[in-house]
Design a protein around this motif. Structure first.
Motif, PDB file in Angstrom:
ATOM      1  N   ASP A 175       1.715   3.719   2.662  1.00 53.31           N
ATOM      2  CA  ASP A 175       2.123   2.804   3.735  1.00 53.31           C
ATOM      3  C   ASP A 175       1.126   1.660   3.887  1.00 53.31           C
ATOM      4  OD1 ASP A 175       4.349   4.323   4.261  1.00 53.31           O
ATOM      5  OD2 ASP A 175       3.429   5.472   5.877  1.00 53.31           O
ATOM      6  N   VAL A 176      -0.171   1.993   3.842  1.00 57.97           N
ATOM      7  CA  VAL A 176      -1.206   0.954   3.965  1.00 57.97           C
ATOM      8  C   VAL A 176      -1.140  -0.004   2.779  1.00 57.97           C
ATOM      9  CG1 VAL A 176      -3.688   0.537   4.064  1.00 57.97           C
ATOM     10  CG2 VAL A 176      -2.692   2.446   5.346  1.00 57.97           C
ATOM     11  N   ALA A 177      -1.020   0.550   1.565  1.00 55.10           N
ATOM     12  CA  ALA A 177      -0.932  -0.301   0.378  1.00 55.10           C
ATOM     13  C   ALA A 177       0.324  -1.160   0.407  1.00 55.10           C
ATOM     14  CB  ALA A 177      -0.956   0.568  -0.876  1.00 55.10           C
ATOM     15  N   TYR A 178       1.407  -0.614   0.933  1.00 51.80           N
ATOM     16  CA  TYR A 178       2.658  -1.367   1.012  1.00 51.80           C
ATOM     17  C   TYR A 178       2.516  -2.575   1.943  1.00 51.80           C
ATOM     18  CZ  TYR A 178       7.639  -2.262   1.780  1.00 51.80           C
ATOM     19  OH  TYR A 178       8.873  -2.846   1.866  1.00 51.80           O
ATOM     20  N   VAL A 179       1.853  -2.389   3.088  1.00 51.35           N
ATOM     21  CA  VAL A 179       1.664  -3.496   4.027  1.00 51.35           C
ATOM     22  C   VAL A 179       0.768  -4.562   3.409  1.00 51.35           C
ATOM     23  CG1 VAL A 179       0.715  -4.130   6.270  1.00 51.35           C
ATOM     24  CG2 VAL A 179       2.087  -2.062   6.049  1.00 51.35           C
ATOM     25  N   LEU A 180      -0.322  -4.141   2.767  1.00 40.60           N
ATOM     26  CA  LEU A 180      -1.230  -5.106   2.140  1.00 40.60           C
ATOM     27  C   LEU A 180      -0.532  -5.876   1.029  1.00 40.60           C
ATOM     28  CD1 LEU A 180      -4.543  -3.021   1.929  1.00 40.60           C
ATOM     29  CD2 LEU A 180      -3.974  -4.842   3.547  1.00 40.60           C
ATOM     30  N   LEU A 181       0.232  -5.167   0.214  1.00 38.46           N
ATOM     31  CA  LEU A 181       0.932  -5.839  -0.876  1.00 38.46           C
ATOM     32  C   LEU A 181       2.014  -6.774  -0.347  1.00 38.46           C
ATOM     33  CD1 LEU A 181       0.532  -5.729  -3.894  1.00 38.46           C
ATOM     34  CD2 LEU A 181       2.370  -4.057  -4.047  1.00 38.46           C
ATOM     35  N   MET A 182       2.614  -6.427   0.768  1.00 36.29           N
ATOM     36  CA  MET A 182       3.602  -7.309   1.384  1.00 36.29           C
ATOM     37  C   MET A 182       2.945  -8.607   1.858  1.00 36.29           C
ATOM     38  SD  MET A 182       6.094  -6.517   4.633  1.00 36.29           S
ATOM     39  CE  MET A 182       6.769  -5.053   3.826  1.00 36.29           C
ATOM     40  N   LEU A 202       8.251  -3.365  -4.704  1.00 35.88           N
ATOM     41  CA  LEU A 202       9.467  -2.553  -4.797  1.00 35.88           C
ATOM     42  C   LEU A 202       9.150  -1.137  -5.265  1.00 35.88           C
ATOM     43  CD1 LEU A 202      11.945  -5.145  -6.372  1.00 35.88           C
ATOM     44  CD2 LEU A 202      11.800  -4.413  -3.986  1.00 35.88           C
ATOM     45  N   ILE A 203       8.186  -1.020  -6.185  1.00 32.03           N
ATOM     46  CA  ILE A 203       7.789   0.314  -6.642  1.00 32.03           C
ATOM     47  C   ILE A 203       7.203   1.124  -5.497  1.00 32.03           C
ATOM     48  CG2 ILE A 203       6.142   1.547  -8.113  1.00 32.03           C
ATOM     49  CD1 ILE A 203       6.549  -0.591 -10.221  1.00 32.03           C
ATOM     50  N   LEU A 204       6.327   0.504  -4.711  1.00 34.70           N
ATOM     51  CA  LEU A 204       5.736   1.209  -3.570  1.00 34.70           C
ATOM     52  C   LEU A 204       6.791   1.574  -2.534  1.00 34.70           C
ATOM     53  CD1 LEU A 204       2.311  -0.553  -2.865  1.00 34.70           C
ATOM     54  CD2 LEU A 204       2.734   1.687  -3.854  1.00 34.70           C
ATOM     55  N   ARG A 205       7.785   0.718  -2.364  1.00 30.70           N
ATOM     56  CA  ARG A 205       8.847   1.027  -1.405  1.00 30.70           C
ATOM     57  C   ARG A 205       9.581   2.308  -1.796  1.00 30.70           C
ATOM     58  NH1 ARG A 205      14.305   0.088  -1.056  1.00 30.70           N
ATOM     59  NH2 ARG A 205      15.136  -0.163   1.065  1.00 30.70           N
ATOM     60  N   ASN A 206       9.898   2.451  -3.073  1.00 26.40           N
ATOM     61  CA  ASN A 206      10.571   3.664  -3.531  1.00 26.40           C
ATOM     62  C   ASN A 206       9.652   4.878  -3.455  1.00 26.40           C
ATOM     63  OD1 ASN A 206      13.398   2.978  -4.694  1.00 26.40           O
ATOM     64  ND2 ASN A 206      12.102   1.364  -5.494  1.00 26.40           N
ATOM     65  N   LEU A 207       8.378   4.693  -3.794  1.00 26.10           N
ATOM     66  CA  LEU A 207       7.445   5.814  -3.715  1.00 26.10           C
ATOM     67  C   LEU A 207       7.251   6.287  -2.286  1.00 26.10           C
ATOM     68  CD1 LEU A 207       4.679   4.804  -6.292  1.00 26.10           C
ATOM     69  CD2 LEU A 207       6.494   6.501  -6.559  1.00 26.10           C
TER      70      LEU A 207
END
Length: 206
Positions: free
Chosen positions: A47-54, A111-116
């Motif tokens: 979740d943290v990595a997803y926000v940063l990557l966003m 997109l990969i992190l979203r699915n993970l």
């Protein structure tokens, strides 16, 4: 009548229970599935990595839009290596290509992190073998393959057009690890598909 003879047989000793080491069930010292498990911790990290990557992807998209209007003709770009370097004028097309390539790269991993994240959500719930996870893993493998091919093509174009002799394009040997990762993801998708099928059959049997 003859006297009854006493029973002279030795009493049977209890047979000790022998447990072989390889039959002892292995128990992990930590919980892997469900709330409060390692999966839930990894879900938080994703979740943290997803926000940063966003945020990074959003900034790159803003830079891509800004590059349409900011003059860049007075700047140069330099490619260097151990043997020297080369300098090229910075054009608007080059800026758009570079920013667009990085935006697509980070967007693909977004997109990969979203699915993970969705997959690890089911692991946290203790219910990993869901049909949706098969589709998500296949999407992860497909996106990873597209990103790998895109990086290979982009680096080859930069090495051939912008920095010939300075930057080397990726060889086929450098693609072995990404290709292996893509194949592993697709194999995992088949494992989850088989697990979902067995689960569905067991539910129908009950």
């Amino acid at each position: 009548m003859p006297a009854e003879q006493p029973d002279r047989r030795l009493p049977k000793l209890p047979t000790p229970a022998i447990r072989l080491p390889f039959r002892t069930p292995f128990k992990t010292p930590f919980k892997t599935l469900g709330p409060g498990s390692v999966s839930s911790l990894l879900k938080i990290a994703l979740d943290v990595a997803y926000v940063l990557l966003m945020l990074i992807t959003a900034v790159l998209l803003l830079l891509f839009v800004a590059a349409l209007f900011i003059p860049v003709s007075q700047y140069n770009i330099t490619f260097t290596n151990d043997d020297g370097g080369t300098q090229q004028p910075l054009t608007r097309a080059l800026v758009l290509f570079g920013v667009g390539a990085f935006s697509a790269y980070f967007g693909g991993f977004l997109l990969i992190l979203r699915n993970l994240r969705m997959i690890f959500r089911t692991l946290t719930m203790g219910d990993p073998f869901q049909p949706e996870n098969v589709r998500r893993l296949r999407q992860v493998g497909l996106i990873l393959a597209v990103v790998t091919a895109g990086v290979w093509l982009a680096q080859g174009m930069v090495a051939a057009r912008l920095a010939p002799g300075v930057m080397d394009s990726q060889g086929l040997g450098e693609l072995l690890t990404p290709i292996f990762s893509v194949l592993v993801v697709f194999v995992l998708a088949e494992v989850f598909r088989e697990g979902a099928r067995l689960r569905r059959e067991s539910e129908l049997t009950i």
